[in-house]
Write a protein that holds these residues in place. Structure first.
Motif, PDB file in Angstrom:
ATOM      1  N   LEU A   7      14.882  22.872  -5.609  1.00  0.00           N
ATOM      2  CA  LEU A   7      13.986  23.952  -4.906  1.00  0.00           C
ATOM      3  C   LEU A   7      12.343  23.460  -5.593  1.00  0.00           C
ATOM      4  O   LEU A   7      11.501  23.562  -4.693  1.00  0.00           O
ATOM      5  N   GLY A   8      12.386  23.035  -6.760  1.00  0.00           N
ATOM      6  CA  GLY A   8      11.150  22.461  -7.200  1.00  0.00           C
ATOM      7  C   GLY A   8      10.641  21.207  -6.582  1.00  0.00           C
ATOM      8  O   GLY A   8       9.271  20.974  -6.845  1.00  0.00           O
ATOM      9  N   ASP A   9      11.338  20.620  -5.819  1.00  0.00           N
ATOM     10  CA  ASP A   9      10.730  19.329  -4.739  1.00  0.00           C
ATOM     11  C   ASP A   9      10.206  19.807  -3.585  1.00  0.00           C
ATOM     12  O   ASP A   9       9.515  19.094  -3.003  1.00  0.00           O
ATOM     13  N   LEU A  10      10.445  21.125  -3.268  1.00  0.00           N
ATOM     14  CA  LEU A  10       9.936  21.756  -1.967  1.00  0.00           C
ATOM     15  C   LEU A  10       8.261  21.386  -1.951  1.00  0.00           C
ATOM     16  O   LEU A  10       7.717  21.037  -0.809  1.00  0.00           O
ATOM     17  N   PRO A  11       7.533  21.610  -2.969  1.00  0.00           N
ATOM     18  CA  PRO A  11       5.987  21.582  -2.845  1.00  0.00           C
ATOM     19  C   PRO A  11       5.651  19.996  -2.649  1.00  0.00           C
ATOM     20  O   PRO A  11       4.694  19.783  -1.940  1.00  0.00           O
ATOM     21  N   ALA A  12       6.683  19.361  -3.200  1.00  0.00           N
ATOM     22  CA  ALA A  12       6.211  17.578  -3.088  1.00  0.00           C
ATOM     23  C   ALA A  12       6.490  17.250  -1.559  1.00  0.00           C
ATOM     24  O   ALA A  12       5.736  16.532  -0.948  1.00  0.00           O
ATOM     25  N   PHE A  13       7.549  17.840  -0.854  1.00  0.00           N
ATOM     26  CA  PHE A  13       7.779  17.911   0.528  1.00  0.00           C
ATOM     27  C   PHE A  13       6.593  18.493   1.500  1.00  0.00           C
ATOM     28  O   PHE A  13       6.074  17.702   2.534  1.00  0.00           O
ATOM     29  N   SER A  58       0.811  -1.225  -0.054  1.00  0.00           N
ATOM     30  CA  SER A  58       0.070  -0.004  -0.054  1.00  0.00           C
ATOM     31  C   SER A  58       0.831   1.085  -0.084  1.00  0.00           C
ATOM     32  O   SER A  58       0.519   2.399   0.341  1.00  0.00           O
ATOM     33  N   ALA A  59       2.224   1.231  -0.379  1.00  0.00           N
ATOM     34  CA  ALA A  59       2.893   2.331  -0.274  1.00  0.00           C
ATOM     35  C   ALA A  59       3.289   2.718  -1.681  1.00  0.00           C
ATOM     36  O   ALA A  59       3.325   2.140  -2.786  1.00  0.00           O
ATOM     37  N   LEU A  60       3.447   4.223  -1.839  1.00  0.00           N
ATOM     38  CA  LEU A  60       3.969   4.748  -3.315  1.00  0.00           C
ATOM     39  C   LEU A  60       5.214   5.210  -2.858  1.00  0.00           C
ATOM     40  O   LEU A  60       5.467   5.881  -1.879  1.00  0.00           O
ATOM     41  N   LEU A  61       6.137   4.892  -3.754  1.00  0.00           N
ATOM     42  CA  LEU A  61       7.694   5.360  -3.938  1.00  0.00           C
ATOM     43  C   LEU A  61       7.643   6.298  -5.154  1.00  0.00           C
ATOM     44  O   LEU A  61       7.540   5.932  -6.142  1.00  0.00           O
ATOM     45  N   ALA A  62       7.960   7.518  -4.860  1.00  0.00           N
ATOM     46  CA  ALA A  62       8.076   8.653  -5.948  1.00  0.00           C
ATOM     47  C   ALA A  62       9.259   9.533  -6.042  1.00  0.00           C
ATOM     48  O   ALA A  62       9.963   9.643  -4.766  1.00  0.00           O
ATOM     49  N   PHE A  63       9.685   9.765  -7.210  1.00  0.00           N
ATOM     50  CA  PHE A  63      11.050  10.448  -7.321  1.00  0.00           C
ATOM     51  C   PHE A  63      11.206  11.384  -8.370  1.00  0.00           C
ATOM     52  O   PHE A  63      10.609  11.099  -9.332  1.00  0.00           O
ATOM     53  N   ASP A  64      12.028  12.470  -7.979  1.00  0.00           N
ATOM     54  CA  ASP A  64      12.425  13.384  -9.040  1.00  0.00           C
ATOM     55  C   ASP A  64      13.341  12.541  -9.851  1.00  0.00           C
ATOM     56  O   ASP A  64      13.847  11.681  -9.621  1.00  0.00           O
ATOM     57  N   PHE A  65      13.822  13.172 -11.049  1.00  0.00           N
ATOM     58  CA  PHE A  65      14.648  12.588 -12.155  1.00  0.00           C
ATOM     59  C   PHE A  65      15.932  12.887 -11.831  1.00  0.00           C
ATOM     60  O   PHE A  65      16.696  12.505 -11.367  1.00  0.00           O
ATOM     61  N   ALA A 104      -2.673   5.551  -1.727  1.00  0.00           N
ATOM     62  CA  ALA A 104      -1.542   5.343  -0.843  1.00  0.00           C
ATOM     63  C   ALA A 104      -1.638   5.400   0.683  1.00  0.00           C
ATOM     64  O   ALA A 104      -2.300   6.245   1.082  1.00  0.00           O
ATOM     65  N   ARG A 105      -1.304   4.355   1.505  1.00  0.00           N
ATOM     66  CA  ARG A 105      -1.380   4.422   2.917  1.00  0.00           C
ATOM     67  C   ARG A 105      -0.061   4.577   3.507  1.00  0.00           C
ATOM     68  O   ARG A 105      -0.039   4.888   4.948  1.00  0.00           O
ATOM     69  N   SER A 106       1.080   5.022   2.790  1.00  0.00           N
ATOM     70  CA  SER A 106       2.365   5.440   3.291  1.00  0.00           C
ATOM     71  C   SER A 106       2.964   5.833   1.881  1.00  0.00           C
ATOM     72  O   SER A 106       2.666   5.302   0.675  1.00  0.00           O
ATOM     73  N   LEU A 107       3.997   6.724   1.913  1.00  0.00           N
ATOM     74  CA  LEU A 107       4.539   7.349   0.833  1.00  0.00           C
ATOM     75  C   LEU A 107       6.051   7.685   1.371  1.00  0.00           C
ATOM     76  O   LEU A 107       6.389   8.154   2.201  1.00  0.00           O
ATOM     77  N   LEU A 108       6.646   7.546   0.098  1.00  0.00           N
ATOM     78  CA  LEU A 108       8.193   8.147   0.250  1.00  0.00           C
ATOM     79  C   LEU A 108       8.285   8.919  -1.198  1.00  0.00           C
ATOM     80  O   LEU A 108       7.963   8.630  -2.247  1.00  0.00           O
ATOM     81  N   TYR A 109       8.943  10.020  -1.034  1.00  0.00           N
ATOM     82  CA  TYR A 109       9.237  11.146  -1.936  1.00  0.00           C
ATOM     83  C   TYR A 109      10.679  11.572  -1.867  1.00  0.00           C
ATOM     84  O   TYR A 109      11.001  11.912  -0.832  1.00  0.00           O
ATOM     85  N   ALA A 110      11.692  11.471  -2.947  1.00  0.00           N
ATOM     86  CA  ALA A 110      12.790  11.635  -3.104  1.00  0.00           C
ATOM     87  C   ALA A 110      13.147  12.705  -4.137  1.00  0.00           C
ATOM     88  O   ALA A 110      12.550  12.694  -5.294  1.00  0.00           O
ATOM     89  N   GLY A 111      13.673  13.976  -3.586  1.00  0.00           N
ATOM     90  CA  GLY A 111      14.145  15.034  -4.625  1.00  0.00           C
ATOM     91  C   GLY A 111      15.500  15.750  -4.061  1.00  0.00           C
ATOM     92  O   GLY A 111      16.058  15.390  -3.219  1.00  0.00           O
ATOM     93  N   ASP A 112      15.784  16.642  -4.886  1.00  0.00           N
ATOM     94  CA  ASP A 112      17.069  17.166  -4.942  1.00  0.00           C
ATOM     95  C   ASP A 112      17.031  18.763  -4.970  1.00  0.00           C
ATOM     96  O   ASP A 112      18.123  19.381  -4.668  1.00  0.00           O
ATOM     97  N   LEU A 163       7.563   9.942   4.093  1.00  0.00           N
ATOM     98  CA  LEU A 163       9.065  10.102   4.304  1.00  0.00           C
ATOM     99  C   LEU A 163       9.449  10.908   3.202  1.00  0.00           C
ATOM    100  O   LEU A 163       9.449  10.568   2.059  1.00  0.00           O
ATOM    101  N   ALA A 164      10.280  12.252   3.525  1.00  0.00           N
ATOM    102  CA  ALA A 164      10.868  13.149   2.521  1.00  0.00           C
ATOM    103  C   ALA A 164      12.354  12.697   2.474  1.00  0.00           C
ATOM    104  O   ALA A 164      12.850  12.858   3.657  1.00  0.00           O
ATOM    105  N   VAL A 165      12.593  12.502   1.467  1.00  0.00           N
ATOM    106  CA  VAL A 165      14.253  12.338   1.129  1.00  0.00           C
ATOM    107  C   VAL A 165      15.054  13.264   0.202  1.00  0.00           C
ATOM    108  O   VAL A 165      14.571  13.520  -0.641  1.00  0.00           O
ATOM    109  N   CYS A 166      15.903  13.858   0.939  1.00  0.00           N
ATOM    110  CA  CYS A 166      16.790  14.747   0.107  1.00  0.00           C
ATOM    111  C   CYS A 166      18.061  13.961  -0.521  1.00  0.00           C
ATOM    112  O   CYS A 166      18.934  13.451   0.220  1.00  0.00           O
TER     113      CYS A 166
END
Length: 277
Positions: free
Chosen positions: A217-223, A24-31, A207-215, A237-240
């Motif tokens: 300033l454009g990733d701040l809204p996702a955080f 039930s987890a969504l894992l999402a990433f910047d490129f 999604a019942r849990s979530l991870l987003y990773a970015g690097d 979980l917000a990952v830099c």
């Protein structure tokens, strides 16, 4: 591969929730800068093979995988070999485009882009004439957005400062939004950002849990979306993907890893934690 632990209680709780119920987890990433190292020419950007391998292995186990990028969705798929990842969703142009299963859904281009496309070369040339340190500045045409890169300029920071005002005025006149980033300023259609794109995808996937990773300033809204969903009871979980160029993102993260290689290590550790058997 050891699984790195977040530094915040909310981040640790989210990682534990992902491991406990990966389906039930969504894992999402910047490129760029997250899956792929930052390079001088954006046309040369490619994800680390270990990142794509780990995503492909995780995809059948988790509830969903996604890439949310300012690039055109089809470009990210082609550059990244992302069609190797079963069921992945690629949201391009900050969510204006959606690629799934080989199908691309995209809106018509914003009418202001034609004017920007015509004027941008002259604007950049004028900046070079005023400020020699802007020599080497390049324009990237993303079809539904245009970006001005200063990473290869003689004085990247100075060139960025020189161009910011003229680009902001051009964007205002043509009805576009300004998206600053690591040695880049992008002019794109308004009304969508990575936070809205991520929120919509999380709702679509239930999604019942979530991870987003970015690097960047454009990733701040996702955080910000990660934090809002946490407030609604969805562990996030917000990952830099760490960079000395963007300290603001690291300050907002639950976990900072060492660039794309650190993202690969995180995914490999997560795979070991959730893989059956």
């Amino acid at each position: 591969m050891p699984l790195p632990r977040p530094t915040t209680p909310a981040g640790r709780a989210a990682l534990d929730a992902i491991i406990a119920a990966p389906s039930s987890a969504l894992l999402a990433f910047d490129f760029d800068g997250t899956l792929a190292p930052i390079v001088a020419d954006p046309r040369d950007s490619r994800p680390l093979p270990s990142v794509v391998d780990a995503l492909a292995a995780l995809a059948p186990v988790v509830g969903g995988t996604a890439v949310v990028t300012g690039r055109p969705a089809a470009t990210a798929v082609a550059y990244g070999g992302l069609d190797r990842v079963p069921g992945i969703t690629v949201l391009g142009h900050y969510g204006l485009e959606r690629w799934e299963g080989g199908r691309l859904d995209a809106p018509d281009p914003h009418p202001g882009l034609a004017e920007v496309r015509a004027e941008l070369p002259g604007l950049v040339e004028a900046a070079r004439a005023r400020f020699p340190g802007a020599e080497g500045t390049a324009v990237e045409d993303k079809e539904r957005a245009l970006a001005v890169h200063t990473r290869r300029a003689a004085d990247p920071e100075g060139a960025l400062r020189e161009l910011r005002g003229p680009l902001e005025r051009l964007a205002e006149r043509t009805g576009l939004a300004v998206e600053p980033g690591r040695m880049v300023i992008e002019l794109r259609p308004p009304g969508m950002d990575k936070g809205a794109a991520l929120a919509g995808l999380a709702a679509d996937r239930g999604a019942r849990s979530l991870l987003y990773a970015g690097d960047d300033l454009g990733d701040l809204p996702a955080f910000g979306t990660v934090r809002r969903l946490r407030a609604d009871g969805v562990p996030g979980l917000a990952v830099c993907s760490g960079s000395t160029e963007v300290s603001a993102l690291a300050e907002e993260a639950d976990l900072v890893v060492d660039g794309p290689a650190g993202v690969a290590a995180l995914l490999e550790g997560l795979l070991a934690a959730v893989r059956p058997g």
